[in-house]
Design a protein around this motif. Structure first.
Motif, PDB file in Angstrom:
ATOM      1  N   UNK A   1       0.841  -1.203   0.000  1.00 58.45           N
ATOM      2  CA  UNK A   1       0.000   0.000   0.000  1.00 58.45           C
ATOM      3  C   UNK A   1       0.872   1.247   0.000  1.00 58.45           C
ATOM      4  N   UNK A   2       0.251   2.377  -0.279  1.00 56.77           N
ATOM      5  CA  UNK A   2       0.973   3.651  -0.325  1.00 56.77           C
ATOM      6  C   UNK A   2      -0.002   4.787  -0.039  1.00 56.77           C
ATOM      7  N   UNK A   3       0.527   5.930   0.361  1.00 58.76           N
ATOM      8  CA  UNK A   3      -0.302   7.110   0.585  1.00 58.76           C
ATOM      9  C   UNK A   3      -0.584   7.823  -0.723  1.00 58.76           C
ATOM     10  N   UNK A   4      -1.745   8.430  -0.820  1.00 59.07           N
ATOM     11  CA  UNK A   4      -2.125   9.086  -2.079  1.00 59.07           C
ATOM     12  C   UNK A   4      -1.232  10.275  -2.409  1.00 59.07           C
ATOM     13  N   UNK A   5      -0.521  10.793  -1.408  1.00 57.34           N
ATOM     14  CA  UNK A   5       0.389  11.924  -1.649  1.00 57.34           C
ATOM     15  C   UNK A   5       1.855  11.490  -1.730  1.00 57.34           C
ATOM     16  N   UNK A   6       2.103  10.183  -1.656  1.00 58.69           N
ATOM     17  CA  UNK A   6       3.482   9.696  -1.758  1.00 58.69           C
ATOM     18  C   UNK A   6       4.062  10.044  -3.121  1.00 58.69           C
ATOM     19  N   UNK A   7       5.367  10.315  -3.144  1.00 57.53           N
ATOM     20  CA  UNK A   7       6.017  10.729  -4.390  1.00 57.53           C
ATOM     21  C   UNK A   7       7.003   9.690  -4.915  1.00 57.53           C
ATOM     22  N   UNK A   8       7.115   8.557  -4.249  1.00 61.17           N
ATOM     23  CA  UNK A   8       8.032   7.515  -4.704  1.00 61.17           C
ATOM     24  C   UNK A   8       7.513   6.159  -4.225  1.00 61.17           C
ATOM     25  N   UNK A   9       7.370   5.224  -5.156  1.00 57.04           N
ATOM     26  CA  UNK A   9       6.873   3.890  -4.832  1.00 57.04           C
ATOM     27  C   UNK A   9       7.898   2.807  -5.170  1.00 57.04           C
ATOM     28  N   UNK A  10       9.179   3.174  -5.266  1.00 57.87           N
ATOM     29  CA  UNK A  10      10.194   2.193  -5.647  1.00 57.87           C
ATOM     30  C   UNK A  10      10.330   1.074  -4.616  1.00 57.87           C
ATOM     31  N   UNK A  11      10.160   1.390  -3.333  1.00 56.07           N
ATOM     32  CA  UNK A  11      10.275   0.360  -2.297  1.00 56.07           C
ATOM     33  C   UNK A  11       9.176  -0.686  -2.467  1.00 56.07           C
ATOM     34  N   UNK A  12       7.940  -0.224  -2.696  1.00 58.69           N
ATOM     35  CA  UNK A  12       6.822  -1.167  -2.870  1.00 58.69           C
ATOM     36  C   UNK A  12       6.998  -1.988  -4.153  1.00 58.69           C
ATOM     37  N   UNK A  13       7.446  -1.328  -5.225  1.00 56.41           N
ATOM     38  CA  UNK A  13       7.631  -2.030  -6.494  1.00 56.41           C
ATOM     39  C   UNK A  13       8.747  -3.073  -6.408  1.00 56.41           C
ATOM     40  N   UNK A  14       9.800  -2.741  -5.688  1.00 55.78           N
ATOM     41  CA  UNK A  14      10.908  -3.694  -5.511  1.00 55.78           C
ATOM     42  C   UNK A  14      10.426  -4.944  -4.789  1.00 55.78           C
ATOM     43  N   UNK A  15       9.595  -4.752  -3.769  1.00 57.99           N
ATOM     44  CA  UNK A  15       9.075  -5.891  -3.010  1.00 57.99           C
ATOM     45  C   UNK A  15       8.181  -6.778  -3.871  1.00 57.99           C
TER      46      UNK A  15
ATOM     47  N   UNK B   1      -0.499   9.568  -8.181  1.00 54.86           N
ATOM     48  CA  UNK B   1       0.170   8.367  -7.664  1.00 54.86           C
ATOM     49  C   UNK B   1       0.277   7.274  -8.727  1.00 54.86           C
ATOM     50  N   UNK B   2      -0.748   7.132  -9.563  1.00 56.74           N
ATOM     51  CA  UNK B   2      -0.710   6.118 -10.609  1.00 56.74           C
ATOM     52  C   UNK B   2       0.410   6.367 -11.603  1.00 56.74           C
ATOM     53  N   UNK B   3       0.617   7.629 -11.960  1.00 61.92           N
ATOM     54  CA  UNK B   3       1.684   7.986 -12.897  1.00 61.92           C
ATOM     55  C   UNK B   3       3.057   7.763 -12.272  1.00 61.92           C
TER      56      UNK B   3
END
Length: 384
Positions: A199-213, A230-232
């Motif tokens: 999961x991630x926050x709607x205002x998060x600016x980086x999702x590399x940690x979640x994608x790596x997992x 966030x989708x972009x």
């Protein structure tokens, strides 16, 4: 003396007559005109004004004009509830259109139930038209497809493509949780297994940690369930990490803004969508095609597309107001009768689908109201 009294009565009647002729039907309209979902709420407001202008230009409803009482929710659930109370008890609206977000919509369910006022929401999540701790849904309707419908459309496509093991990234808000719920519920039916979830926050600016997992779980595809930037970010981070897996977004992201923000990273991404995004590719025998094309014509004629290009959200306020207007034509403005008439909507051909509302389903759209689209050469087309 009698002549004076008669003259006075005539003057009184003349004074009252224009007021009676100007009687209007008030609809409350609440959208995110500022805050995190203003990119959806602002063009939704423009569409609401456009459809009301059309109805009024054609004579209104039974000779009466519609008046929109517009308010900005600012993506604030508490403020939204206060606005709805004002609509009901001060402005005396007949019905309400909006709000923009699932979270704000959930916060007004009890308010409209207590105020016995029908509301036609333009939110994505299913909980607004489900019972539970947030209140009943007897007075709540919604025009966007249910999350369950979008998930089902996506899963049918994944099944056809032989993609059965997926990783899920979902927003930690009401909309994201609703999507995850329906994926858990419908996965077994279509043989889809979620082998990793983050999961991630709607205002998060980086999702590399979640994608790596999720990459390390070796899925066949990645699903992201969120609206807004966030989708972009997920699309760009996936490419930056060199993850060579297909990315599927939710039904809230078919929008030129998604391509603009994600850039080349969006190429090939697929998602369920309303037919609005691929109007010219629809077969001529599709009953929605002329409705969708007329909507696009009016929208462009207004020049709205210069600032807010048409996206999958664009028709939701149009459909909501049209169905409320059709119900008022049938039964008038008594709220209980109006609620019942909306609930009996059958075969309404709208921009977003063909609606058949029932007491059990206050949305009324099926899987056939959606298509799968993909980004190809920077634009949306029917998915291959």
């Amino acid at each position: 003396m009698m002549r004076t009294v008669y003259a006075s009565l005539v003057c009184l009647l003349l004074a009252v007559a224009p007021a009676a002729a100007e009687e209007v039907i008030k609809l409350g309209a609440l959208f995110d005109l500022s805050g995190r979902a203003a990119f959806i709420g602002t063009p939704t407001k423009l569409v609401a004004e456009m459809v009301v202008e059309k109805i009024n230009a054609e004579g209104g409803i039974n000779g009466k004009k519609i008046e929109l009482v517009i308010a900005d929710t600012e993506a604030d659930p508490a403020k939204t509830a206060s606005i709805v109370k004002k609509f009901i008890y001060k402005d005396n609206v007949v019905a309400i259109i909006g709000p923009t977000l699932t979270d704000t919509g959930m916060n007004v369910k009890k308010v409209v139930d207590e105020g016995k006022t029908p509301i036609f929401m333009t939110v994505g999540g299913d909980p607004v038209i489900m019972g539970g701790k947030y209140g009943p849904f007897e007075w709540v309707f919604k025009s966007p497809q249910r999350s369950s419908t979008a998930v089902e459309r996506l899963f049918i496509y994944l099944q056809e493509k032989g993609l059965t093991k997926v990783a899920l990234l979902s927003a930690a808000d009401g909309f994201g949780k609703d999507g995850e719920h329906w994926m858990n519920e419908l996965g077994p039916k279509y043989g889809i297994e979620i082998i990793a979830r983050e999961s991630f926050g709607t205002r998060d600016t980086d999702m590399t940690a979640q994608l790596t997992k999720v990459k390390n779980s070796n899925p066949q595809a990645i699903i992201a369930w969120t609206i807004g930037p966030a989708g972009s970010i997920i699309a760009k981070n996936k490419v930056q990490l060199g993850i060579d897996l297909p990315l599927f977004q939710c039904h809230g992201l078919p929008d030129p803004k998604y391509v603009e923000l994600a850039g080349p990273a969006s190429e090939g991404d697929r998602m369920p969508s309303t037919k609005l995004m691929v109007a010219d590719e629809l077969p001529d025998n599709d009953p929605q095609k002329p409705v969708v094309q007329e909507f696009i014509r009016l929208y462009r004629e207004k020049g709205y597309d210069q600032q807010f290009p048409i996206n999958t959200h664009s028709g939701y306020a149009w459909d909501a107001i049209m169905m409320v207007a059709n119900a008022i034509k049938q039964v008038g403005t008594d709220k209980a009768a109006l609620r019942d008439a909306i609930e009996a909507t059958t075969g309404y051909v709208g921009v977003s689908g063909i609606y058949n509302i029932t007491p059990e389903d206050h949305n009324g759209l099926g899987v056939d109201s959606m298509v799968m689209v993909q980004v190809k050469n920077g634009a949306f087309t029917l998915a291959e």
